[in-house]
Design a protein around this motif. Sequence first.
Motif, short mmCIF file in Angstrom:
data_model
loop_
_atom_site.label_atom_id
_atom_site.label_comp_id
_atom_site.label_asym_id
_atom_site.label_seq_id
_atom_site.Cartn_x
_atom_site.Cartn_y
_atom_site.Cartn_z
N LEU A 29 -24.01 43.96 21.23
CA LEU A 29 -22.61 44.19 21.65
C LEU A 29 -21.69 44.27 20.45
N LEU A 30 -21.87 43.38 19.49
CA LEU A 30 -21.05 43.43 18.28
C LEU A 30 -21.36 44.67 17.45
N PHE A 31 -22.64 45.01 17.33
CA PHE A 31 -23.04 46.20 16.58
C PHE A 31 -22.39 47.45 17.16
N LEU A 32 -22.46 47.59 18.48
CA LEU A 32 -21.87 48.76 19.13
C LEU A 32 -20.35 48.76 19.00
N ALA A 33 -19.74 47.58 19.15
CA ALA A 33 -18.27 47.50 19.05
C ALA A 33 -17.78 47.80 17.64
N ALA A 34 -18.57 47.40 16.63
CA ALA A 34 -18.14 47.55 15.24
C ALA A 34 -18.75 48.78 14.57
N ASN A 35 -19.47 49.61 15.30
CA ASN A 35 -20.15 50.73 14.68
C ASN A 35 -19.20 51.72 14.04
N GLY A 36 -17.95 51.70 14.45
CA GLY A 36 -16.96 52.59 13.85
C GLY A 36 -16.73 52.32 12.37
N ILE A 37 -17.03 51.12 11.90
CA ILE A 37 -16.89 50.79 10.49
C ILE A 37 -18.14 51.17 9.70
N GLY A 38 -19.13 51.70 10.40
CA GLY A 38 -20.38 52.11 9.77
C GLY A 38 -21.51 51.20 10.22
N PRO A 39 -22.70 51.76 10.35
CA PRO A 39 -23.82 50.98 10.87
C PRO A 39 -24.24 49.81 9.99
N LEU A 40 -24.14 49.94 8.67
CA LEU A 40 -24.54 48.85 7.80
C LEU A 40 -23.59 47.66 7.93
N LEU A 41 -22.29 47.91 7.93
CA LEU A 41 -21.33 46.82 8.09
C LEU A 41 -21.39 46.23 9.50
N ALA A 42 -21.62 47.08 10.48
CA ALA A 42 -21.76 46.59 11.86
C ALA A 42 -22.99 45.69 11.97
N ASN A 43 -24.06 46.03 11.26
CA ASN A 43 -25.26 45.22 11.23
C ASN A 43 -24.97 43.84 10.63
N ILE A 44 -24.23 43.82 9.55
CA ILE A 44 -23.91 42.55 8.88
C ILE A 44 -23.04 41.68 9.79
N ALA A 45 -22.00 42.27 10.39
CA ALA A 45 -21.11 41.50 11.28
C ALA A 45 -21.88 40.96 12.48
N GLY A 46 -22.67 41.80 13.10
CA GLY A 46 -23.45 41.36 14.25
C GLY A 46 -24.46 40.29 13.89
N SER A 47 -25.06 40.42 12.72
CA SER A 47 -26.05 39.45 12.28
C SER A 47 -25.43 38.08 12.01
N ILE A 48 -24.27 38.07 11.37
CA ILE A 48 -23.63 36.79 11.06
C ILE A 48 -23.25 36.04 12.33
N VAL A 49 -22.57 36.70 13.23
CA VAL A 49 -22.12 36.03 14.46
C VAL A 49 -23.31 35.60 15.31
N SER A 50 -24.27 36.48 15.50
CA SER A 50 -25.41 36.12 16.35
C SER A 50 -26.27 35.04 15.69
N THR A 51 -26.31 34.98 14.38
CA THR A 51 -27.08 33.95 13.68
C THR A 51 -26.46 32.57 13.87
N VAL A 52 -25.15 32.47 13.76
CA VAL A 52 -24.48 31.18 13.96
C VAL A 52 -24.73 30.68 15.39
N ILE A 53 -24.62 31.59 16.35
CA ILE A 53 -24.88 31.22 17.75
C ILE A 53 -26.33 30.76 17.90
N ALA A 54 -27.27 31.53 17.39
CA ALA A 54 -28.69 31.21 17.53
C ALA A 54 -29.06 29.91 16.84
N ASN A 55 -28.54 29.69 15.63
CA ASN A 55 -28.86 28.47 14.92
C ASN A 55 -28.45 27.23 15.71
N GLU A 56 -27.27 27.27 16.29
CA GLU A 56 -26.81 26.11 17.07
C GLU A 56 -27.62 25.94 18.34
N LEU A 57 -27.92 27.03 19.01
CA LEU A 57 -28.74 26.92 20.22
C LEU A 57 -30.16 26.46 19.90
#
Length: 133
Positions: A29-57
């Motif tokens: 969802l974050l990757f698709l929402a942020a894809n307008g900034i480019g796929p590499l930056l969208a990948n980084i943003a999506g990875s950071i947010v989803s990683t924090v969520i996953a680590n806590e869970l």
Amino acid sequence: MRFLRGDHAFAQLIRFALVGGSSNIAYVLLFLAANGIGPLLANIAGSIVSTVIANELHRRLTFHAAGRVGWFTAQWEGGGLALVGLLISTAALAGVESVAPGLGATAQAGAVLAIMAMVGGMRFLALRALVAA
């Protein structure tokens, strides 16, 4: 249900997969929402947010380690492992971009998720050794 709540490796693997699936949904969802900034930056943003969520869970649910492992430690250890995954997925995404430059955002996300599934297996083993020990 009692089995799934246990601390056996298979129960942890099932919970790990469920947490991973949930955080992957957040990633996509974050990757698709942020894809307008480019796929590499969208990948980084999506990875950071989803990683924090996953680590806590993972700390609370997958490994039942909230009493043994603090939030910062879980983020540091899980984040380090996720960074390796991010480097692999970013390199793969760059490779996909060079091989198939017209590939859409959904196909790009699918390619990254397939690679992350393999990285996830290695991450489970490493986290289990770090957190569940």
